[in-house]
Design a protein around this motif. Structure first.
Motif, PDB file in Angstrom:
ATOM      1  N   GLY A 278       0.787  -1.138  -0.050  1.00 56.94           N
ATOM      2  CA  GLY A 278      -0.009  -0.010   0.029  1.00 56.94           C
ATOM      3  C   GLY A 278       0.995   1.227  -0.079  1.00 56.94           C
ATOM      4  N   ASN A 279       2.077   1.042  -0.347  1.00 55.50           N
ATOM      5  CA  ASN A 279       2.873   2.316  -0.255  1.00 55.50           C
ATOM      6  C   ASN A 279       2.859   2.845  -1.529  1.00 55.50           C
ATOM      7  N   ASP A 280       2.887   4.299  -1.672  1.00 56.77           N
ATOM      8  CA  ASP A 280       2.785   4.939  -3.081  1.00 56.77           C
ATOM      9  C   ASP A 280       4.322   5.272  -3.414  1.00 56.77           C
ATOM     10  N   TRP A 281       4.552   5.290  -4.697  1.00 50.22           N
ATOM     11  CA  TRP A 281       5.982   5.643  -5.232  1.00 50.22           C
ATOM     12  C   TRP A 281       5.881   6.649  -6.344  1.00 50.22           C
ATOM     13  N   MET A 282       6.809   7.517  -6.517  1.00 48.84           N
ATOM     14  CA  MET A 282       6.796   8.379  -7.613  1.00 48.84           C
ATOM     15  C   MET A 282       8.359   8.466  -8.299  1.00 48.84           C
ATOM     16  N   PHE A 283       8.168   8.331  -9.668  1.00 49.11           N
ATOM     17  CA  PHE A 283       9.425   8.445 -10.510  1.00 49.11           C
ATOM     18  C   PHE A 283       9.390   9.868 -10.831  1.00 49.11           C
ATOM     19  N   TYR A 284      10.851  10.478 -10.969  1.00 48.65           N
ATOM     20  CA  TYR A 284      10.708  11.672 -11.571  1.00 48.65           C
ATOM     21  C   TYR A 284      12.369  11.570 -11.878  1.00 48.65           C
ATOM     22  N   HIS A 285      12.972  12.611 -12.683  1.00 48.70           N
ATOM     23  CA  HIS A 285      14.299  12.728 -13.112  1.00 48.70           C
ATOM     24  C   HIS A 285      15.008  14.181 -12.346  1.00 48.70           C
ATOM     25  N   ALA A 286      16.237  13.634 -12.436  1.00 49.80           N
ATOM     26  CA  ALA A 286      17.335  14.828 -11.655  1.00 49.80           C
ATOM     27  C   ALA A 286      18.636  14.789 -12.238  1.00 49.80           C
ATOM     28  N   VAL A 287      19.285  15.802 -11.885  1.00 48.06           N
ATOM     29  CA  VAL A 287      20.664  15.875 -12.346  1.00 48.06           C
ATOM     30  C   VAL A 287      21.611  15.548 -11.150  1.00 48.06           C
ATOM     31  N   SER A 288      22.663  14.692 -11.115  1.00 52.76           N
ATOM     32  CA  SER A 288      23.319  14.277 -10.211  1.00 52.76           C
ATOM     33  C   SER A 288      24.478  15.076  -9.960  1.00 52.76           C
ATOM     34  N   THR A 289      24.802  15.582  -8.896  1.00 54.02           N
ATOM     35  CA  THR A 289      26.112  16.487  -8.661  1.00 54.02           C
ATOM     36  C   THR A 289      27.181  15.939  -8.868  1.00 54.02           C
ATOM     37  N   MET A 299      13.568   7.505  -7.879  1.00 58.13           N
ATOM     38  CA  MET A 299      11.980   7.263  -7.148  1.00 58.13           C
ATOM     39  C   MET A 299      12.098   7.475  -5.781  1.00 58.13           C
ATOM     40  N   ASP A 300      11.082   7.682  -5.172  1.00 60.08           N
ATOM     41  CA  ASP A 300      10.823   8.142  -3.870  1.00 60.08           C
ATOM     42  C   ASP A 300       9.591   7.773  -3.360  1.00 60.08           C
ATOM     43  N   LYS A 301       9.591   7.522  -2.175  1.00 62.30           N
ATOM     44  CA  LYS A 301       8.022   6.978  -1.629  1.00 62.30           C
ATOM     45  C   LYS A 301       7.279   8.587  -1.413  1.00 62.30           C
ATOM     46  N   VAL A 302       5.968   8.122  -1.685  1.00 64.83           N
ATOM     47  CA  VAL A 302       5.239   9.412  -1.303  1.00 64.83           C
ATOM     48  C   VAL A 302       4.253   8.978  -0.187  1.00 64.83           C
ATOM     49  N   GLU A 303       4.274   9.857   0.899  1.00 67.01           N
ATOM     50  CA  GLU A 303       3.358   9.897   1.905  1.00 67.01           C
ATOM     51  C   GLU A 303       2.374  10.795   2.201  1.00 67.01           C
ATOM     52  N   ASN A 314      11.530  16.704   1.754  1.00 66.09           N
ATOM     53  CA  ASN A 314      11.324  17.456   0.664  1.00 66.09           C
ATOM     54  C   ASN A 314      12.308  17.552  -0.415  1.00 66.09           C
ATOM     55  N   SER A 315      13.138  16.458  -0.405  1.00 68.81           N
ATOM     56  CA  SER A 315      14.184  16.266  -1.377  1.00 68.81           C
ATOM     57  C   SER A 315      14.479  14.844  -1.552  1.00 68.81           C
ATOM     58  N   PRO A 316      15.277  14.552  -2.765  1.00 66.37           N
ATOM     59  CA  PRO A 316      15.770  13.094  -3.074  1.00 66.37           C
ATOM     60  C   PRO A 316      16.410  12.334  -2.219  1.00 66.37           C
ATOM     61  N   SER A 317      15.959  11.027  -1.928  1.00 67.07           N
ATOM     62  CA  SER A 317      16.847  10.299  -0.953  1.00 67.07           C
ATOM     63  C   SER A 317      18.086   9.868  -1.804  1.00 67.07           C
ATOM     64  N   THR A 318      18.906   9.465  -1.364  1.00 60.99           N
ATOM     65  CA  THR A 318      20.156   8.529  -1.848  1.00 60.99           C
ATOM     66  C   THR A 318      20.018   7.023  -1.616  1.00 60.99           C
ATOM     67  N   GLU A 319      19.501   6.516  -0.390  1.00 62.24           N
ATOM     68  CA  GLU A 319      19.152   5.236  -0.278  1.00 62.24           C
ATOM     69  C   GLU A 319      17.836   5.047   0.680  1.00 62.24           C
ATOM     70  N   SER A 320      16.858   4.024   0.333  1.00 58.83           N
ATOM     71  CA  SER A 320      15.642   4.068   1.199  1.00 58.83           C
ATOM     72  C   SER A 320      15.285   2.479   0.980  1.00 58.83           C
ATOM     73  N   ALA A 321      14.372   2.295   1.898  1.00 57.86           N
ATOM     74  CA  ALA A 321      13.767   0.874   1.970  1.00 57.86           C
ATOM     75  C   ALA A 321      13.080   0.562   0.675  1.00 57.86           C
ATOM     76  N   ARG A 322      13.178  -0.530  -0.038  1.00 61.39           N
ATOM     77  CA  ARG A 322      12.449  -0.998  -1.404  1.00 61.39           C
ATOM     78  C   ARG A 322      11.211  -0.775  -1.324  1.00 61.39           C
ATOM     79  N   PRO A 323      10.481  -0.674  -2.494  1.00 57.96           N
ATOM     80  CA  PRO A 323       9.070  -0.995  -2.570  1.00 57.96           C
ATOM     81  C   PRO A 323       8.707  -2.664  -2.306  1.00 57.96           C
ATOM     82  N   VAL A 324       7.573  -3.093  -1.871  1.00 59.91           N
ATOM     83  CA  VAL A 324       7.200  -4.035  -1.539  1.00 59.91           C
ATOM     84  C   VAL A 324       6.570  -4.817  -2.374  1.00 59.91           C
ATOM     85  N   PHE A 325       7.074  -6.133  -2.995  1.00 57.00           N
ATOM     86  CA  PHE A 325       6.552  -6.925  -3.958  1.00 57.00           C
ATOM     87  C   PHE A 325       6.904  -8.357  -3.709  1.00 57.00           C
TER      88      PHE A 325
END
Length: 325
Positions: A278-289, A299-303, A314-325
């Motif tokens: 039941g977790n929501d996820w969103m993809f987007y693009h970014a420029v890596s520094t 990809m980041d989790k939307v709460e 309110n900013s991109p994560s570098t490492e997070s828990a994976r989606p559940v599948f």
């Protein structure tokens, strides 16, 4: 000696099992090469299919079963089948949908700076990986009186079909035909957001329509100011407002994802995908520094808090828990 051999065998088997089992976390970017303007859909085969801008000639397609491990499966078009209604135009910002028994791909076609002649077309396929049959132009900017007609987004609502689009000249929407392949005859064009936005995505949840968009500059490398923002409304055509009640028609909004030390130019988000937990996820693009070439896939989790979407920090994560599948 026998004991040592048993230990070695045990360690070897453990390594194999660990190799087969995915880790508990993932890292951004999930694809570390340029894939801007992502759009995603789940196919009947259980795979999620992702479409992006980067190959402006053909539109690349990737697929995944867990939203983390992706494989390239082809392109929406070939040299012989790609649209051609805008001479020398590139294909930008695809939007994939299932309408009836067809996969319908909306796309922008433009040359850089061609705000008057750019337009939106559509193509269909029986399978999400294609092959896609192009149906050509739906309209150009100078035909529908919306300057810079790019970045299409489709939504079905109340038994009707709608297309929203626009880029820094106002966001507009209009009703489509029953098959979604053309503008409905006599349909009225309506503006829903101001001149600060592009990359529209509308998500319906708990009685509200959430209007996601991007502000700022998308394509200036480390100088890119792209930021993902959101407003909400009780009606599809608005008015969309921020938390204080100010209208997106007047360029007011809430910031959802902004730059940090690792990523800048964060925007043009995809559809929200819900995992098995039941977790929501969103993809987007970014420029890596660290590697600023191109716009990588994030990809980041939307709460949801107090009726509003949020992303941790309110900013991109570098490492997070994976989606559940």
């Amino acid at each position: 000696m026998q004991r040592i051999l048993l230990i070695v065998a045990f360690l070897a088997i453990s390594c194999v099992l660990m190799a087969k089992k995915p880790g508990k976390t993932y890292q951004n970017p999930v694809i570390n090469y340029s894939l801007p303007d992502p759009s995603i859909i789940k196919g009947e085969d259980g795979y999620y299919y992702l479409y992006a801008t980067e190959d402006i000639k053909h539109l690349p397609i990737h697929r995944s079963k867990d939203l983390v491990e992706w494989e390239f499966v082809g392109t929406a078009f070939t040299k012989d089948t790609r649209p051609n209604f805008e001479p020398k135009g590139g294909l930008w910002a695809p939007d994939i949908n299932k309408i009836g028994d067809k996969y319908v791909l909306y796309y922008s076609m433009s040359v850089w700076g061609g705000e008057g002649t750019c337009g939106i077309g559509c193509a269909t396929a029986d399978k999400p990986e294609g092959p896609f049959t192009d149906h050509g132009k739906m309209f150009r900017s100078n035909e529908i009186n919306v300057q810079n007609s790019i970045d299409p987004f489709y939504i079905g609502d109340g038994g009707k079909k709608y297309l929203f689009w626009g880029s820094f000249r106002g966001i507009y929407g209009i009703e489509l035909s029953d098959d979604g392949l053309s503008v409905k005859k006599g349909a009225k064009l309506r503006q829903v957001a101001g001149t600060a936005y592009e990359g529209t995505y509308i998500h319906k949840k708990d009685g509200y329509y959430y209007f996601f968009a991007s502000i700022g500059t998308c394509c200036e490398g480390l100088k890119s100011t792209y930021t993902t923002v959101v407003g909400r409304s009780k009606k599809l055509f608005g008015p969309y407002i921020d938390k204080s009640g100010k209208k997106m028609l007047d360029n007011h909004h809430e910031v959802l994802i902004q730059k940090n030390e690792a990523f800048v130019g964060v925007g043009h988000n995809s559809e929200i995908v819900t995992d098995k937990a039941g977790n929501d996820w969103m993809f987007y693009h970014a420029v890596s520094t660290k590697r600023p070439e191109g716009r990588v896939l994030m990809m980041d989790k939307v709460e949801w808090k107090g009726g509003w979407p949020s992303v941790a920090g309110n900013s991109p994560s570098t490492e997070s828990a994976r989606p559940v599948f």
